[in-house]
Design an enzyme around this catalytic site. Sequence first.
Site, PDB file in Angstrom:
ATOM      1  N   HIS A  66       0.841  -1.210   0.000  1.00  0.00           N
ATOM      2  CA  HIS A  66       0.000   0.000   0.000  1.00  0.00           C
ATOM      3  C   HIS A  66       0.872   1.254   0.000  1.00  0.00           C
ATOM      4  O   HIS A  66       0.372   2.361   0.144  1.00  0.00           O
ATOM      5  CB  HIS A  66      -0.896   0.008   1.248  1.00  0.00           C
ATOM      6  CG  HIS A  66      -1.602  -1.302   1.474  1.00  0.00           C
ATOM      7  ND1 HIS A  66      -2.505  -1.812   0.574  1.00  0.00           N
ATOM      8  CD2 HIS A  66      -1.504  -2.219   2.469  1.00  0.00           C
ATOM      9  CE1 HIS A  66      -2.948  -2.988   1.023  1.00  0.00           C
ATOM     10  NE2 HIS A  66      -2.361  -3.249   2.161  1.00  0.00           N
ATOM     11  N   HIS A  94       5.539   6.761   7.069  1.00  0.00           N
ATOM     12  CA  HIS A  94       5.177   6.370   5.703  1.00  0.00           C
ATOM     13  C   HIS A  94       4.549   7.578   5.020  1.00  0.00           C
ATOM     14  O   HIS A  94       4.405   8.638   5.632  1.00  0.00           O
ATOM     15  CB  HIS A  94       4.200   5.180   5.738  1.00  0.00           C
ATOM     16  CG  HIS A  94       2.914   5.515   6.409  1.00  0.00           C
ATOM     17  ND1 HIS A  94       2.706   5.337   7.784  1.00  0.00           N
ATOM     18  CD2 HIS A  94       1.780   6.085   5.927  1.00  0.00           C
ATOM     19  CE1 HIS A  94       1.490   5.758   8.083  1.00  0.00           C
ATOM     20  NE2 HIS A  94       0.912   6.226   6.993  1.00  0.00           N
ATOM     21  N   HIS A  96       1.580   9.075   1.792  1.00  0.00           N
ATOM     22  CA  HIS A  96       0.456   8.882   0.863  1.00  0.00           C
ATOM     23  C   HIS A  96       0.619   9.884  -0.265  1.00  0.00           C
ATOM     24  O   HIS A  96       1.066  11.017  -0.026  1.00  0.00           O
ATOM     25  CB  HIS A  96      -0.882   9.113   1.585  1.00  0.00           C
ATOM     26  CG  HIS A  96      -1.083   8.237   2.774  1.00  0.00           C
ATOM     27  ND1 HIS A  96      -1.797   7.060   2.729  1.00  0.00           N
ATOM     28  CD2 HIS A  96      -0.632   8.356   4.062  1.00  0.00           C
ATOM     29  CE1 HIS A  96      -1.807   6.504   3.936  1.00  0.00           C
ATOM     30  NE2 HIS A  96      -1.101   7.258   4.761  1.00  0.00           N
ATOM     31  N   GLU A 106      -3.913  13.260   2.270  1.00  0.00           N
ATOM     32  CA  GLU A 106      -5.144  12.660   2.816  1.00  0.00           C
ATOM     33  C   GLU A 106      -5.997  13.769   3.435  1.00  0.00           C
ATOM     34  O   GLU A 106      -7.161  13.944   3.083  1.00  0.00           O
ATOM     35  CB  GLU A 106      -4.776  11.584   3.845  1.00  0.00           C
ATOM     36  CG  GLU A 106      -3.977  10.436   3.186  1.00  0.00           C
ATOM     37  CD  GLU A 106      -4.232   9.093   3.810  1.00  0.00           C
ATOM     38  OE1 GLU A 106      -3.893   8.904   4.992  1.00  0.00           O
ATOM     39  OE2 GLU A 106      -4.822   8.236   3.121  1.00  0.00           O
ATOM     40  N   HIS A 119       3.275  10.652   7.294  1.00  0.00           N
ATOM     41  CA  HIS A 119       2.701  10.303   8.602  1.00  0.00           C
ATOM     42  C   HIS A 119       3.766   9.680   9.501  1.00  0.00           C
ATOM     43  O   HIS A 119       4.380   8.675   9.131  1.00  0.00           O
ATOM     44  CB  HIS A 119       1.549   9.307   8.412  1.00  0.00           C
ATOM     45  CG  HIS A 119       0.350   9.929   7.785  1.00  0.00           C
ATOM     46  ND1 HIS A 119      -0.625   9.204   7.126  1.00  0.00           N
ATOM     47  CD2 HIS A 119      -0.039  11.232   7.692  1.00  0.00           C
ATOM     48  CE1 HIS A 119      -1.573  10.018   6.684  1.00  0.00           C
ATOM     49  NE2 HIS A 119      -1.242  11.259   7.007  1.00  0.00           N
ATOM     50  N   THR A 200      -6.086   5.816   8.662  1.00  0.00           N
ATOM     51  CA  THR A 200      -6.709   6.115   7.351  1.00  0.00           C
ATOM     52  C   THR A 200      -6.657   4.904   6.422  1.00  0.00           C
ATOM     53  O   THR A 200      -6.965   5.015   5.232  1.00  0.00           O
ATOM     54  CB  THR A 200      -5.991   7.291   6.662  1.00  0.00           C
ATOM     55  OG1 THR A 200      -4.650   6.870   6.320  1.00  0.00           O
ATOM     56  CG2 THR A 200      -5.938   8.516   7.544  1.00  0.00           C
TER      57      THR A 200
HETATM   58  C1  M29 Z   1       1.933  -1.796  15.012  1.00  0.00           C
HETATM   59  C2  M29 Z   1       0.530  -1.355  15.227  1.00  0.00           C
HETATM   60  O1  M29 Z   1       0.255  -0.295  14.289  1.00  0.00           O
HETATM   61  C3  M29 Z   1      -0.854  -0.471  13.570  1.00  0.00           C
HETATM   62  O2  M29 Z   1      -1.485  -1.488  13.491  1.00  0.00           O
HETATM   63  C4  M29 Z   1      -1.277   0.760  12.842  1.00  0.00           C
HETATM   64  C5  M29 Z   1      -0.765   0.783  11.388  1.00  0.00           C
HETATM   65  C6  M29 Z   1      -1.115   2.138  10.823  1.00  0.00           C
HETATM   66  C7  M29 Z   1      -0.721   3.291  11.504  1.00  0.00           C
HETATM   67  C8  M29 Z   1      -1.040   4.558  10.990  1.00  0.00           C
HETATM   68  C9  M29 Z   1      -1.761   4.668   9.815  1.00  0.00           C
HETATM   69  S1  M29 Z   1      -2.188   6.263   9.220  1.00  0.00           S
HETATM   70  N1  M29 Z   1      -2.267   6.246   7.621  1.00  0.00           N
HETATM   71  O3  M29 Z   1      -3.500   6.568   9.760  1.00  0.00           O
HETATM   72  O4  M29 Z   1      -1.113   7.160   9.670  1.00  0.00           O
HETATM   73  C10 M29 Z   1      -2.178   3.535   9.148  1.00  0.00           C
HETATM   74  C11 M29 Z   1      -1.851   2.256   9.655  1.00  0.00           C
HETATM   75 ZN    ZN Z   2      -0.801   7.204   6.738  1.00  0.00          ZN
END
Ligand code: M29
Ligand code: ZN
Length: 268
Positions: A66, A94, A96, A106, A119, A200
């Site tokens: 992703h 990471h 987007h 986003e 993020h 998200t």
């Molecule tokens: C290790 C546990 O962490 C998780 O399961 C969260 C993964 C996760 C963290 C942040 C986001 S975001 N795009 O909202 O910044 C998406 C997915």
């Molecule tokens: Zn994110």
Amino acid sequence: SAAEWGYTKRNGPFTWAKNYPTAAGIRQSPVDIDTALATSDSSLESKPLRWKYVPQNTRTIVNSGHGWRVDVDSEGSELVGGPLEGTYKLQQFHCHWGSSSDKGSEHTVDGQSYAAELHLVHWNSSKYADCGEAADYPDGLTVLGVLLKVGAKNPELQKVIDLIPSISHRGEKTEVKEAIDPAKMLPKTLSYWTYLGSLTVPPCNESVTWILFKEPVEVSEEQLAAFRSLRCYKRGEECPCDEVDGLLISNYRPTLPLGTRELRECGS
Ligand SMILES: CCOC(=O)CCc1ccc(S(N)(=O)=O)cc1
Ligand SMILES: [Zn+2]
């Protein structure tokens, strides 16, 4: 396995609620930041946001299918202050982006999209044992969001981009040899908006205190093009997504209603 979620017509954001009911919740992210609605809050001004990161703790970069994600050893990092109670530790960061630089962030600001959004994901180490546990609680996670706009090449992000060819397919990962300092990817001025939201991406847990910096940071068109060269499928497998030959050209979720949530701001 059931058709994995993604960003194409078949498995994209408007299909997520089918397998992840929380995606249809009332505390979802991202949202449009209607700056006229933001209330400035003296309690935010009185507790400045403070962070400490350990560049040597950036461990690996992975193609999650992703997007790219840099996983960090949380030890030694901390984020405190602002809207936060207790101490949060950095888990990963990471990005987007969109298929062209007129979209891709986003969060939007007064309806305006940016080219991308970075993020930095933190978890509440005062109350929970790890990120996975914290992700299940309303005060479990905090994400620092940085809006990215087209401009000069971003030297710190270039360290990520240099590694993208070695994680071109889903599931591939590689060591981060040259330390990446997350603090160097943050804007100069630390004004921000904050509201209670969610992940998200599925499972869209409503466990995130969002802190979105007001000042965008620059990234070059070439750097954005590098993001779009990632593939969403595994090496040796055929491309499941109907995206142009499985390139991850866009991985942002459209905005959801803020509803009755409060939007606060700190700094001009
Ligand atoms: C290790 C546990 O962490 C998780 O399961 C969260 C993964 C996760 C963290 C942040 C986001 S975001 N795009 O909202 O910044 C998406 C997915
Ligand atoms: Zn994110």
